[in-house]
Design an enzyme around this catalytic site. Structure first.
Site, mmCIF file in Angstrom:
data_model
loop_
_atom_site.group_PDB
_atom_site.id
_atom_site.type_symbol
_atom_site.label_atom_id
_atom_site.label_comp_id
_atom_site.label_asym_id
_atom_site.label_seq_id
_atom_site.Cartn_x
_atom_site.Cartn_y
_atom_site.Cartn_z
ATOM 1 N N THR A 1 44.145 47.431 31.027
ATOM 2 C CA THR A 1 42.918 46.623 30.980
ATOM 3 C C THR A 1 41.800 47.413 30.304
ATOM 4 O OG1 THR A 1 43.551 45.430 32.973
ATOM 5 C CG2 THR A 1 41.194 45.529 32.505
ATOM 6 N N ASP B 1 47.664 51.869 28.431
ATOM 7 C CA ASP B 1 46.441 51.576 29.187
ATOM 8 C C ASP B 1 45.322 52.488 28.698
ATOM 9 O OD1 ASP B 1 44.705 50.533 31.048
ATOM 10 O OD2 ASP B 1 45.955 50.970 32.792
ATOM 11 N N ASP C 1 38.952 56.150 31.733
ATOM 12 C CA ASP C 1 37.523 56.481 31.681
ATOM 13 C C ASP C 1 37.310 57.970 31.466
ATOM 14 O OD1 ASP C 1 36.585 53.771 32.280
ATOM 15 O OD2 ASP C 1 37.669 54.122 34.141
ATOM 16 N N GLY D 1 39.535 52.695 36.263
ATOM 17 C CA GLY D 1 38.933 51.705 37.148
ATOM 18 C C GLY D 1 37.575 51.212 36.692
ATOM 19 N N GLY D 2 37.168 51.641 35.472
ATOM 20 C CA GLY D 2 35.905 51.147 34.919
ATOM 21 C C GLY D 2 35.888 49.628 34.846
ATOM 22 N N GLU E 1 46.734 48.610 37.970
ATOM 23 C CA GLU E 1 47.082 49.580 36.912
ATOM 24 C C GLU E 1 47.916 50.724 37.476
ATOM 25 O OE1 GLU E 1 43.305 49.084 33.857
ATOM 26 O OE2 GLU E 1 43.068 50.384 35.582
#
Ligand code: 5RP
Length: 243
Positions: free
Chosen positions: A40, A95, A98, A109-110, A117
């Site tokens: 993501t 993926d 950050d 996890g931003g 994930e």
């Protein structure tokens, strides 16, 4: 120990261009028949667009989306989707991240998708991370707060428990007063540690707090990091993996 390979020209490339470089480079590893974990974020968007292009030219793959947002983009691009329950063995995951440290450990996890994930990364034969060079750090936590997904019930107590690790904690909000809600229906607490000296231990300690679903420390999960930099592409390999 990792191996480095440098390619590309020395000309200046804008940040988006650097993300695109890394994101598209990763797609070169994709072969017919693969089950692919689809991460993501804004860098991943370039990966998804490139995969879409290849699918339209005949590439046969199935993707597993790590977020509702990625699912929508993949659908727009015509990428076939499956689930981890149908395909528990994932060939490769691409993926973003950050932050990336020298051992290829990550903060993720931003975009708030860290739990899905991490499940997808954990179940992948190979995990390839695509970033621009601003994400490379000396120590995790320097530039980016650590995202922790927590259930809504008792979240203020979970926040206090996180603060006992010496970080400043804020609940993520979309706009003032309106909390960000993950695809799993939970909150994200962003934990600002000025730096994280022992990420491996902290990952475990945080996950021991009742109410925590998962945290954004990805330890020993990435096999390769592809970095788009002003000098071109740098590929960092944790160890040689054979697909
Ligand atoms: C989402 C993530 C993203 O991969 C991470 O935030 C990087 O995003 P971007 O490519 O937009 O900088 O972990 O949960």
């Amino acid at each position: 120990m990792y191996y480095i390979c440098i390619t590309g020209s020395g000309e200046f490339l804008e940040r988006e261009e650097l993300k695109k470089l890394a994101a598209e480079k990763a797609v070169e590893q994709i072969k017919d028949g693969m089950i692919i974990g689809l991460g993501t974020g804004s860098t991943m968007k370039y990966t998804l667009k490139k995969l879409g292009e290849l699918v339209r030219k005949g590439l046969k793959i199935q993707g597993i989306a790590t977020s509702v947002n990625t699912k929508h983009i993949a659908q727009e691009e015509g990428i076939s989707l499956t689930t981890i329950d149908e395909h528990p063995e994932i060939d490769i995951t691409i993926d973003g991240a950050d932050e990336v440290d020298g051992s290829l450990n990550l903060i993720k996890g931003g975009g708030g998708a860290l739990t899905r994930e991490k499940i997808i990364a954990y179940n992948s034969k190979k995990v390839v991370i695509v970033v621009d060079d601003s994400k490379i750090v000396k120590a995790l936590g320097i530039d980016f707060p650590l995202p922790v997904e927590v259930i809504k019930f008792g979240w203020t107590s979970t926040k206090k428990a996180l603060e006992s690790f010496g970080c400043e904690v804020v609940r993520r909000e979309i706009i003032q007063g309106e909390p960000f809600i993950t695809d799993n229906g939970n909150y994200i607490l962003d934990c600002d540690f000025e730096h994280i000296p022992e990420p491996e231990q902290l990952e475990k300690d945080i996950n021991n707090i009742p109410g925590v679903v998962e945290n954004g420390l990805f330890i020993n999960l990435a096999h390769q990091v592809i970095v788009g930099g002003k000098q071109g592409i740098i590929t960092l390999d944790k160890e040689k993996t054979v697909l």
